[in-house]
Scaffold this motif. Sequence first.
Motif, mmCIF file in Angstrom:
data_model
loop_
_atom_site.group_PDB
_atom_site.id
_atom_site.type_symbol
_atom_site.label_atom_id
_atom_site.label_comp_id
_atom_site.label_asym_id
_atom_site.label_seq_id
_atom_site.Cartn_x
_atom_site.Cartn_y
_atom_site.Cartn_z
ATOM 1 N N GLY A 261 0.788 -1.228 0.000
ATOM 2 C CA GLY A 261 0.000 0.000 0.000
ATOM 3 C C GLY A 261 0.812 1.266 0.000
ATOM 4 N N ALA A 262 1.968 1.264 -0.675
ATOM 5 C CA ALA A 262 2.824 2.447 -0.666
ATOM 6 C C ALA A 262 2.197 3.618 -1.410
ATOM 7 C CB ALA A 262 4.185 2.114 -1.285
ATOM 8 N N THR A 263 1.210 3.358 -2.268
ATOM 9 C CA THR A 263 0.603 4.442 -3.043
ATOM 10 C C THR A 263 -0.670 4.994 -2.407
ATOM 11 O OG1 THR A 263 -0.607 2.852 -4.414
ATOM 12 C CG2 THR A 263 1.550 3.582 -5.212
ATOM 13 N N ARG A 264 -1.022 4.546 -1.207
ATOM 14 C CA ARG A 264 -2.213 5.106 -0.585
ATOM 15 C C ARG A 264 -1.948 6.572 -0.196
ATOM 16 N NH1 ARG A 264 -0.470 1.538 3.683
ATOM 17 N NH2 ARG A 264 0.101 2.672 5.585
ATOM 18 N N ASP A 265 -2.871 7.418 -0.581
ATOM 19 C CA ASP A 265 -2.747 8.864 -0.344
ATOM 20 C C ASP A 265 -1.449 9.416 -0.925
ATOM 21 O OD1 ASP A 265 -5.152 8.805 1.103
ATOM 22 O OD2 ASP A 265 -4.107 8.294 2.952
ATOM 23 N N ALA A 266 -0.972 8.818 -2.015
ATOM 24 C CA ALA A 266 0.317 9.215 -2.579
ATOM 25 C C ALA A 266 0.267 10.642 -3.111
ATOM 26 C CB ALA A 266 0.726 8.260 -3.703
ATOM 27 N N VAL A 267 1.435 11.268 -3.170
ATOM 28 C CA VAL A 267 1.577 12.619 -3.688
ATOM 29 C C VAL A 267 1.925 12.543 -5.171
ATOM 30 C CG1 VAL A 267 2.938 14.747 -3.574
ATOM 31 C CG2 VAL A 267 2.305 13.547 -1.463
ATOM 32 N N PRO A 268 1.122 13.107 -6.062
ATOM 33 C CA PRO A 268 1.510 13.122 -7.483
ATOM 34 C C PRO A 268 2.696 14.058 -7.686
ATOM 35 C CG PRO A 268 -0.532 14.355 -7.138
ATOM 36 C CD PRO A 268 -0.195 13.720 -5.831
ATOM 37 N N VAL A 269 3.713 13.569 -8.379
ATOM 38 C CA VAL A 269 4.985 14.283 -8.498
ATOM 39 C C VAL A 269 5.291 14.539 -9.969
ATOM 40 C CG1 VAL A 269 7.459 14.194 -8.017
ATOM 41 C CG2 VAL A 269 5.843 13.205 -6.388
ATOM 42 N N THR A 270 5.809 15.726 -10.253
ATOM 43 C CA THR A 270 6.351 16.060 -11.563
ATOM 44 C C THR A 270 7.799 16.493 -11.383
ATOM 45 O OG1 THR A 270 4.240 16.718 -12.551
ATOM 46 C CG2 THR A 270 6.236 17.619 -13.543
ATOM 47 N N LEU A 271 8.697 15.863 -12.100
ATOM 48 C CA LEU A 271 10.110 16.225 -12.065
ATOM 49 C C LEU A 271 10.443 17.032 -13.305
ATOM 50 C CD1 LEU A 271 13.058 16.097 -11.119
ATOM 51 C CD2 LEU A 271 13.239 13.860 -12.246
ATOM 52 N N ILE A 272 10.856 18.278 -13.122
ATOM 53 C CA ILE A 272 11.424 19.073 -14.205
ATOM 54 C C ILE A 272 12.916 18.815 -14.195
ATOM 55 C CG2 ILE A 272 11.779 21.381 -15.138
ATOM 56 C CD1 ILE A 272 9.189 22.259 -13.878
ATOM 57 N N ASP A 273 13.357 18.070 -15.176
ATOM 58 C CA ASP A 273 14.713 17.523 -15.180
ATOM 59 C C ASP A 273 15.629 18.367 -16.073
ATOM 60 O OD1 ASP A 273 16.923 15.954 -14.950
ATOM 61 O OD2 ASP A 273 16.118 14.247 -16.066
ATOM 62 N N ILE A 274 16.643 18.949 -15.442
ATOM 63 C CA ILE A 274 17.677 19.636 -16.207
ATOM 64 C C ILE A 274 18.664 18.555 -16.644
ATOM 65 C CG2 ILE A 274 19.386 21.504 -16.202
ATOM 66 C CD1 ILE A 274 17.838 22.763 -13.896
ATOM 67 N N ASP A 275 18.374 17.930 -17.770
ATOM 68 C CA ASP A 275 19.122 16.769 -18.227
ATOM 69 C C ASP A 275 20.170 17.176 -19.259
ATOM 70 O OD1 ASP A 275 17.451 17.464 -20.267
ATOM 71 O OD2 ASP A 275 16.315 15.588 -20.295
ATOM 72 N N ALA A 276 20.762 16.160 -19.878
ATOM 73 C CA ALA A 276 21.820 16.431 -20.864
ATOM 74 C C ALA A 276 21.302 17.230 -22.049
ATOM 75 C CB ALA A 276 22.433 15.109 -21.326
ATOM 76 N N ALA A 277 20.050 16.952 -22.464
ATOM 77 C CA ALA A 277 19.487 17.686 -23.601
ATOM 78 C C ALA A 277 19.327 19.170 -23.267
ATOM 79 C CB ALA A 277 18.147 17.073 -23.990
ATOM 80 N N ALA A 278 18.888 19.478 -22.037
ATOM 81 C CA ALA A 278 18.733 20.877 -21.642
ATOM 82 C C ALA A 278 20.085 21.582 -21.573
ATOM 83 C CB ALA A 278 18.020 20.960 -20.296
ATOM 84 N N MET A 279 21.088 20.889 -21.041
ATOM 85 C CA MET A 279 22.416 21.497 -20.960
ATOM 86 C C MET A 279 23.005 21.719 -22.347
ATOM 87 S SD MET A 279 22.897 22.035 -17.733
ATOM 88 C CE MET A 279 24.659 22.205 -17.418
ATOM 89 N N ALA A 280 22.700 20.814 -23.267
ATOM 90 C CA ALA A 280 23.172 21.010 -24.639
ATOM 91 C C ALA A 280 22.507 22.226 -25.269
ATOM 92 C CB ALA A 280 22.894 19.752 -25.459
ATOM 93 N N ARG A 281 21.227 22.433 -25.012
ATOM 94 C CA ARG A 281 20.526 23.600 -25.546
ATOM 95 C C ARG A 281 21.154 24.895 -24.997
ATOM 96 N NH1 ARG A 281 15.328 25.133 -27.082
ATOM 97 N NH2 ARG A 281 15.430 23.286 -28.421
ATOM 98 N N LEU A 282 21.651 24.826 -23.754
ATOM 99 C CA LEU A 282 22.243 25.999 -23.116
ATOM 100 C C LEU A 282 23.715 26.184 -23.464
ATOM 101 C CD1 LEU A 282 20.607 25.524 -19.605
ATOM 102 C CD2 LEU A 282 20.030 27.296 -21.272
ATOM 103 N N GLY A 283 24.282 25.277 -24.265
ATOM 104 C CA GLY A 283 25.683 25.409 -24.646
ATOM 105 C C GLY A 283 26.659 24.733 -23.715
ATOM 106 N N HIS A 284 26.212 23.730 -22.952
ATOM 107 C CA HIS A 284 27.050 22.939 -22.054
ATOM 108 C C HIS A 284 27.783 23.804 -21.020
ATOM 109 C CE1 HIS A 284 26.392 19.293 -24.388
ATOM 110 N NE2 HIS A 284 26.621 19.998 -25.488
ATOM 111 N N PRO A 285 27.044 24.590 -20.230
ATOM 112 C CA PRO A 285 27.712 25.331 -19.145
ATOM 113 C C PRO A 285 28.109 24.390 -18.013
ATOM 114 C CG PRO A 285 25.355 25.623 -19.002
ATOM 115 C CD PRO A 285 25.594 24.833 -20.256
ATOM 116 N N GLN A 286 28.954 24.869 -17.086
ATOM 117 C CA GLN A 286 29.382 24.038 -15.967
ATOM 118 C C GLN A 286 28.223 23.728 -15.028
ATOM 119 O OE1 GLN A 286 32.710 25.913 -14.057
ATOM 120 N NE2 GLN A 286 34.169 25.250 -15.617
ATOM 121 N N ARG A 287 27.320 24.672 -14.850
ATOM 122 C CA ARG A 287 26.118 24.443 -14.041
ATOM 123 C C ARG A 287 24.956 25.154 -14.707
ATOM 124 N NH1 ARG A 287 28.994 27.720 -10.158
ATOM 125 N NH2 ARG A 287 29.244 25.847 -8.893
#
Length: 474
Positions: A55-81
């Motif tokens: 029953g780990a999903t009882r009253d579960a919190v719906p979650v959305t992860l906005i992921d700053i992934d490799a594709a996003a870093m590539a769009r930004l020009g591969h900065p250090q952070r």
Amino acid sequence: MKRPSRLIGLLAKPVIIASVVGCFSFFGLADQIAGFSANLGDRDRIVRWSAVLSGATRDAVPVTLIDIDAAAMARLGHPQRAPRDMVAGLVALAAAKGASGIFLDMDTSQPGMPAGDQALLAFVSAYPGDAPPLALARRLGPAEPAGNREETLAEQPSILDAAVRGRANILWATSISRIDEDRVVRRWELSQTFCAPDGGRTLPSPQLFAAAVASAQPRPLSDIQAFAAARTRAICGAGTAAAASPAPSPSPAPSPIPNPTWPRNPDQRAAIPFLIADGPDLAAPQFIRRDGRNVPLFRRVSARALMTPAGTVVAARAVADDLLRDRFVIIGASHAESMDGHLTPIGFLPGALIVANAVATAPAVLSGQPLGAAGATLIALALFGALMAITSRLRALAASVVVAVAVLGSLLALGRIFAPSTAGDIVLAALGMVAFLSTLDGLFTLGKDWRTRGWRALLKPGKPRAAQGTEDVA
């Protein structure tokens, strides 16, 4: 000399077994069978079963992860952070779309590009009082000075300290997981307490924050403050005053009276019910009931999909409501430069996904019936006794089937009463007792046979010969 028929009988069994194993190996099934057999007693397998069945999903919190992934870093020009002005835009987007709560899982202890730092600082300073509650990750580091041998942690300053001070709906949180001896993350840290001569301080975890603000029945942030104050007194001493915090900004409506008994089961080191894996195709989407409708338990969107070609965040009207509205939003990074990945019972996960698993299943853990160590031990002993009583007269194959069914049934029943992590711990303890007693029983039998048979006690006992018939002599 053995008769041919008897020799054939002795060889038939091993030949048939060897033929079946060889056939399985030819089709690549032997490794799968061996892996399945090994996993029956695997600790992490029990953890995964517990997450699904208890029953780990009882009253579960719906979650959305906005992921700053490799594709996003590539769009930004591969900065250090990740640029902090873009991060501020992502938080503003989640707030504008009506997220139930937001957790920014990024280190702000070190300065970045001046323009980006100023943009994030200005955004946090002007964060509206009626916007969704916002938690910021507080980086921890070695305490200064390190006068003792025991390693202690302390809060590290952040560029946002001045902006957060006095904000009613912004707080600091610590995202820490327990790493076991085998370097696998299996448990959370519900809070972190820091004691000091001028007053102690307790910081909540993201899952405690989410369980308050994003559950089916949201709670005020004052409940988190009450829990933190009680935790500080318990660890730092009854006479220790909590570190002074600025008065919050006035709100149009009075907050409910804080509940000092929340959460019901404040397990500081509960096992994380891992339900969310890495990768879009590893499992079918999971849905939960929320406000009378089915909603996805977890959604993951690349930050690249929320950016314009110029690298800025898109307008709120360009994003579908169901992606962020009434969902707990985590903004984190999974690109290689973030150096934030860990082994878990379901594989290698970035830190933001570990937080997502802990957040989604936090209500089931924190709302369960609390059970101390003595109670858990007694239940484990009762389960152990039941398993031994049922399987004592069964053959190994039948006993293993009975044990498997009993384990699944126990996880299903105990997980509805106690926290899913507690159910898993009880079952693991009972299985450990069964294995230990079986080992002792085998050693006892071997020692008893050794006295009469010597080294031959290591061999299987021979089959008794059939009784020879007698003929009457007239």
